[in-house]
Design a protein around this motif. Sequence first.
Motif, short mmCIF file in Angstrom:
data_model
loop_
_atom_site.label_atom_id
_atom_site.label_comp_id
_atom_site.label_asym_id
_atom_site.label_seq_id
_atom_site.Cartn_x
_atom_site.Cartn_y
_atom_site.Cartn_z
N MET A 17 0.85 -1.20 0.00
CA MET A 17 0.00 0.00 0.00
C MET A 17 0.88 1.23 0.00
O MET A 17 1.98 1.24 0.58
CB MET A 17 -0.89 0.06 1.24
CG MET A 17 -2.10 -0.83 1.16
SD MET A 17 -3.25 -0.45 2.47
CE MET A 17 -4.06 -2.05 2.59
N HIS A 25 -7.98 4.13 5.17
CA HIS A 25 -9.44 4.25 5.32
C HIS A 25 -10.08 2.87 5.36
O HIS A 25 -9.40 1.85 5.13
CB HIS A 25 -10.04 5.13 4.23
CG HIS A 25 -9.76 4.68 2.82
ND1 HIS A 25 -10.36 3.56 2.27
CD2 HIS A 25 -8.94 5.18 1.87
CE1 HIS A 25 -9.93 3.41 1.03
NE2 HIS A 25 -9.05 4.37 0.76
N GLY A 27 -11.99 1.32 3.40
CA GLY A 27 -11.88 0.55 2.14
C GLY A 27 -10.55 -0.19 2.07
O GLY A 27 -10.50 -1.36 1.71
N ASN A 28 -9.47 0.48 2.44
CA ASN A 28 -8.15 -0.17 2.45
C ASN A 28 -8.17 -1.36 3.41
O ASN A 28 -7.63 -2.43 3.12
CB ASN A 28 -7.05 0.78 2.95
CG ASN A 28 -6.83 2.00 2.09
OD1 ASN A 28 -6.66 3.10 2.61
ND2 ASN A 28 -6.87 1.83 0.78
N GLY A 31 -11.02 -4.07 2.12
CA GLY A 31 -10.71 -4.58 0.79
C GLY A 31 -9.39 -5.35 0.76
O GLY A 31 -9.26 -6.31 -0.01
N ALA A 32 -8.43 -4.94 1.56
CA ALA A 32 -7.11 -5.56 1.44
C ALA A 32 -6.54 -6.02 2.80
O ALA A 32 -6.30 -7.20 3.01
CB ALA A 32 -6.14 -4.59 0.75
N ASP A 158 -9.95 -2.39 -7.74
CA ASP A 158 -9.32 -1.39 -8.62
C ASP A 158 -7.93 -1.83 -9.11
O ASP A 158 -7.39 -1.22 -10.04
CB ASP A 158 -9.23 -0.03 -7.90
CG ASP A 158 -8.41 -0.10 -6.63
OD1 ASP A 158 -8.31 -1.19 -6.03
OD2 ASP A 158 -7.86 0.93 -6.21
N THR A 192 -16.11 -7.48 -0.33
CA THR A 192 -15.53 -6.24 0.20
C THR A 192 -14.54 -5.58 -0.76
O THR A 192 -13.79 -4.69 -0.37
CB THR A 192 -14.78 -6.55 1.52
OG1 THR A 192 -13.92 -7.66 1.31
CG2 THR A 192 -15.74 -6.83 2.66
N SER A 206 -11.93 6.53 -1.23
CA SER A 206 -10.50 6.62 -1.54
C SER A 206 -9.84 7.78 -0.80
O SER A 206 -10.50 8.75 -0.44
CB SER A 206 -10.29 6.74 -3.06
OG SER A 206 -10.25 8.09 -3.45
N LYS A 207 -8.53 7.60 -0.59
CA LYS A 207 -7.76 8.64 0.12
C LYS A 207 -7.85 9.94 -0.64
O LYS A 207 -8.02 11.01 -0.03
CB LYS A 207 -6.28 8.23 0.19
CG LYS A 207 -6.01 7.13 1.17
CD LYS A 207 -4.51 6.83 1.14
CE LYS A 207 -4.28 5.35 1.04
NZ LYS A 207 -3.12 4.95 0.28
N SER A 208 -7.71 9.86 -1.96
CA SER A 208 -7.67 11.11 -2.72
C SER A 208 -9.02 11.81 -2.76
O SER A 208 -9.07 13.04 -2.78
CB SER A 208 -7.12 10.89 -4.13
OG SER A 208 -7.27 9.58 -4.53
P1 ATP Z 1 -5.48 6.77 -3.67
O1 ATP Z 1 -6.81 7.46 -3.61
O2 ATP Z 1 -4.33 7.60 -3.20
O3 ATP Z 1 -5.26 6.01 -4.97
P2 ATP Z 1 -6.60 4.56 -2.30
O4 ATP Z 1 -7.43 5.02 -1.19
O5 ATP Z 1 -7.31 4.15 -3.58
O6 ATP Z 1 -5.53 5.66 -2.59
P3 ATP Z 1 -4.47 2.62 -2.33
O7 ATP Z 1 -3.29 2.92 -1.49
O8 ATP Z 1 -4.35 2.87 -3.81
O9 ATP Z 1 -5.75 3.36 -1.77
O10 ATP Z 1 -4.93 1.11 -2.12
C1 ATP Z 1 -4.41 0.21 -1.17
C2 ATP Z 1 -5.23 -1.07 -1.21
O11 ATP Z 1 -6.56 -0.83 -0.78
C3 ATP Z 1 -5.36 -1.69 -2.61
O12 ATP Z 1 -5.31 -3.09 -2.51
C4 ATP Z 1 -6.71 -1.24 -3.07
O13 ATP Z 1 -7.28 -2.09 -4.04
C5 ATP Z 1 -7.49 -1.28 -1.76
N1 ATP Z 1 -8.61 -0.33 -1.78
C6 ATP Z 1 -8.52 1.01 -1.90
N2 ATP Z 1 -9.73 1.59 -1.83
C7 ATP Z 1 -10.61 0.56 -1.66
C8 ATP Z 1 -12.05 0.50 -1.51
N3 ATP Z 1 -12.79 1.60 -1.52
N4 ATP Z 1 -12.62 -0.70 -1.35
C9 ATP Z 1 -11.88 -1.83 -1.33
N5 ATP Z 1 -10.53 -1.85 -1.45
C10 ATP Z 1 -9.90 -0.68 -1.62
#
Ligand code: ATP
Length: 337
Positions: A17, A25, A27-28, A31-32, A158, A192, A206-208
Amino acid sequence: MPSSKAPTPPPRLFSGMQPTADSLHLGNYLGALAQWVILQDSHQAIYCVVDQHAITVEQDPDVLRRRVRVTAAQFLAAGVDPARSILFVQSHAPEHAQAAWVLQCLTGFGEASRMTQFKDKSQREGAERASVGLFTYPILQAADILLYDAAVVPVGEDQRQHLELTRDLAQRFNARYGQTFVVPEPHIVKATAKILDLQRPDKQMSKSLGGSGCLFLLDDVKASAKKIKSAVTDLGREVVFDPDGKPGVSNLLTILSALSGTSIETLEKRFEGAGYGDLKKEVAAAYTEFAGGFAERTHQWLSDGSTLDDVLADGAVRARAISGERLADVYRKVGFA
Ligand code: ATP
Ligand code: LTN
């Protein structure tokens, strides 16, 4: 007679990550990261804070340094176990960038141009400002995975396209230079794989995107409970799981199911005759309990800075023992003297 064969080692697994926020967050996590913890039982797991990926967009150096440690501490707080798994920082293993160069030379320009994450992110930055590093990002990711012979890569939905590219590059290298890389499979848990933004349930959390639709795990839990209570819900009043017709309510059910370990069907039955407000209350309670403990454990790791540094230093040594060998093999095969 007992077999003299050594037991086959468990399959390898790799994931990473980016340290691009002061907190992960939900989701991270769902999801992971939650999968990362479970899969340690059945795999030799290798987890990485991918700081080299983070600088594909501009980062303040002091902020990045802090976020690398905060991100690692959250992996540990979630239950990544450094006694069983390897946890390290990508820039501590120069083999990743070295292998990425070789893989870049095997990647078609058109092939890289088709990556949707690059298209989205470069649009956000403006095409002229987007770095070449952002363009080659998925190839560095392929190097991360392939250097460790990882058979399995647990990620959210994603990342599916990046995994497809990784598989293509592994197969291409093997075809050209002889069997070298394991072709990895993504591990994406459907339930998830895509947690949605609470305010914009047509987008993934998402973080962004951040904001009031994103539950940052280290934020004040009271503020997060408020975000849950003001989540966008859908027309009607019945609490039923219907991702197309009721994306907001279905997202809340997914979150509650994952946090409580209760099936969606059981939850639907429990909320028969109840309203969206009741559902939100229960999601907020489950989230508060989870995030409270998670933040406490994260802060404990951060307050014991030298232990955290030791874990990361030890992780880098163990990671490089694996990736160094694979890189030497790659260099030899491509003809570097
Ligand atoms: P950014 O917005 O900076 O791209 P992000 O929030 O999408 O960041 P990443 O660091 O790109 O997060 O993702 C880290 C892990 O979390 C990856 O395996 C990604 O698939 C998973 N992930 C991110 N957002 C979600 C989500 N909303 N639901 C499920 N898994 C997620
Ligand atoms: N692109 C991934 C982060 C990442 C990764 C990896 C994930 C970098 N290298 C290797 C799995 C395996 C993301 O989550 N945005």
